[in-house]
Design an enzyme around this catalytic site. Structure first.
Site, mmCIF file in Angstrom:
data_model
loop_
_atom_site.group_PDB
_atom_site.id
_atom_site.type_symbol
_atom_site.label_atom_id
_atom_site.label_comp_id
_atom_site.label_asym_id
_atom_site.label_seq_id
_atom_site.Cartn_x
_atom_site.Cartn_y
_atom_site.Cartn_z
ATOM 1 C CG HIS A 209 25.876 6.652 -7.594
ATOM 2 N ND1 HIS A 209 25.710 5.465 -7.307
ATOM 3 C CD2 HIS A 209 26.062 6.602 -9.109
ATOM 4 C CE1 HIS A 209 25.507 4.394 -8.142
ATOM 5 N NE2 HIS A 209 26.089 5.062 -9.205
ATOM 6 C CB CYS A 210 28.770 5.752 -2.399
ATOM 7 S SG CYS A 210 27.883 6.618 -1.115
ATOM 8 C CG MET A 211 26.756 0.953 -1.715
ATOM 9 S SD MET A 211 27.355 -0.619 -0.637
ATOM 10 C CE MET A 211 25.476 -1.121 -0.484
ATOM 11 N NE ARG B 276 27.376 8.616 3.050
ATOM 12 C CZ ARG B 276 28.222 8.929 4.089
ATOM 13 N NH1 ARG B 276 29.025 9.934 3.828
ATOM 14 N NH2 ARG B 276 28.139 8.081 5.043
ATOM 15 C CB ILE C 47 30.626 1.069 -3.731
ATOM 16 C CG1 ILE C 47 31.149 1.540 -2.473
ATOM 17 C CG2 ILE C 47 29.374 1.275 -4.037
ATOM 18 C CD1 ILE C 47 30.907 3.204 -2.158
#
Length: 456
Positions: free
Chosen positions: A26-28, A30, A111
């Protein structure tokens, strides 16, 4: 059962089941899934899952738009489900073009660090307001205490990046952190001070044959990324040859020594030249006449968000802040985001479909706080032209921001949170608001006309 657990289970089910998931990261905003068999993915079913605001595919990766805060909690539940079933999420296949792979790499490294930079930048704005209003003096104990709180994250940013990079490349992140601190050591002349003529390069002799000039790498994030890579590389190499009985002692010494010397005397200066060249190219684009560079960057900023390649530009913000103390890209990022926010607000207020109005109302709030993915993938890009209209708004707002030479003291935050960067400067605050209104106004107006024409 928590709502995040329910969402996680539904996502796994719509993805074709746990056995169909190769990797989950995951990112911030998604949740990113890579699948064995893409035909088993029910895309419409995935879009209908509670909390899911959109679905996008980049390379071999499906990106499920959940939003900031929510994605962390849903991912935590997905990870628990993997563990409960004695399964391990493999490293992703990293499909896509070379540019997408590099951008994704930058994103995975930056991130985790971005919240530190965002908070430091916002606090810098607060400090400026307090000092210029006379509430806080520029000397004294409290100014010193607040400076420690505000400046530490940015001062030691390369060490944080090296930590994150080492972790990404599979090495011991603490080795990366220590190596990053070595490159920031006060025993080495700071690169910025050398460039300004306030310090001299350290001359290191080699057996009276020649000398090599060295300096520190404060503010150099690309060198920090390379440092994280070398740490992970040398750690793996030395563990293969160092006897187990002395592994705990020799491996860290050899890993750090080899990485440090290779960067200090070899690749570090080369990487820094590349970094400086890329920054100068970006500044040259921004200096195009009548703000044309700002228009180009503002119009394309959210196009990069679709592909995830915007993560590859974080080094520009960081290097700009390190070199000049100001970030000219932050207002342009804001312009792109506000353009999409304006287009989404038009749907929320004017669309005939009640469900569309409800969904875009929530997405509009998210966009106004700097998270545009729900707006992009939930409405704007679905109808395409509203996304284009938002980009046009971002372009003209970016042109205005560049024309008035608007810049921020930090990075990361945009839209409403970005106002905090300018609370100590009324003129810059007004320019930031005007730029935001230009972007949102154009995006809203053109999308409103489109909605009316298409009777959406």
């Amino acid at each position: 059962m928590s709502e995040f657990r329910t969402t996680a289970e539904a996502i796994i089910r719509q993805a074709g089941g746990l056995n169909n998931i190769v990797s989950a990261t995951h990112c911030m905003t998604r949740l990113r899934l890579e699948l064995h068999d893409e035909s088993l993915l029910d895309q419409e079913g995935m879009r209908g899952v509670k909390m899911v605001k959109g679905l996008n595919k980049v390379g071999n990766q499906y990106q499920i738009i959940l939003g900031t805060g929510i994605v962390n909690k849903v991912y935590a539940e997905v990870d628990k489900i993997f563990q409960e079933n004695n399964k391990v999420s493999e490293n992703g296949k990293s499909g896509g073009t070379v540019l997408q792979k590099v951008s994704r790499l930058f994103g995975d490294i930056f991130i985790p660090v971005i919240p530190v930079i965002v908070s430091s930048g916002i606090l810098m704005g607060v400090r400026t307001f307090l000092t210029e209003s006379g509430v806080l003096g520029t000397t004294g104990a409290w100014y010193t205490v607040l400076s420690v709180l505000i400046d530490t994250g940015f001062t030691f940013l390369p060490a944080l990046v090296a930590y994150s990079a080492a972790k990404k490349f599979g090495g011991n992140p603490l080795y990366g952190f220590v190596l990053g601190l070595m490159l920031l050591s006060s025993s080495l002349p700071a690169g910025g001070a050398v460039g300004k003529g306030n310090a001299e390069l350290l001359q290191v002799p080699f057996f009276d044959l020649f000398t090599i000039s060295v300096k520190g790498y404060q503010g150099s994030v690309m060198v920090a990324i390379v440092a994280g890579y070398f740490v992970s590389l040398f750690e793996r190499l030395w563990r293969k040859v160092v006897p187990n009985v002395v592994d705990m002692i020799l491996t860290p010494i050899l890993t750090l020594a080899c990485s440090f010397f290779l960067i200090l005397f070899g690749v570090g200066p080369v990487i820094q030249l590349v970094e400086a060249g890329l920054l100068q190219f970006f500044l040259m684009v921004l200096q195009l006449p009548i703000g044309l560079g700002g228009f180009i960057c503002g119009a394309l900023q959210q196009v990069l968000v679709i592909t995830g390649m915007h993560h590859g530009l974080w080094f520009i913000d960081i290097n700009m802040l390190a070199e000049t103390g100001r970030n000219f890209y932050q207002p342009i990022r804001n312009a792109g985001m506000m353009g999409q926010a304006g287009a989404c607000i038009a749907f929320a207020l004017l669309a005939r479909d009640r469900k569309l109005r409800t969904n875009t109302a929530a997405a509009s709030v998210s966009a106004l706080f700097g998270i545009t993915e729900p707006a992009i993938f939930g409405s704007n890009l679905i109808y395409l032209m509203p996304f284009v209209f938002g980009c046009i708004g971002g372009g003209f707002a970016g042109m205005f921001a560049t024309w008035v030479n608007l810049s921020a003291p930090g990075m990361g935050a945009g839209c409403i949170p970005g106002l905090l960067y300018f609370i100590g400067d009324a003129g810059a605050m007004a320019e930031y608001v005007i730029s935001s209104l230009i972007a949102a106004g154009i995006g809203f107006t053109l999308t409103a006309l489109y909605i009316r024409k298409k009777k959406i």
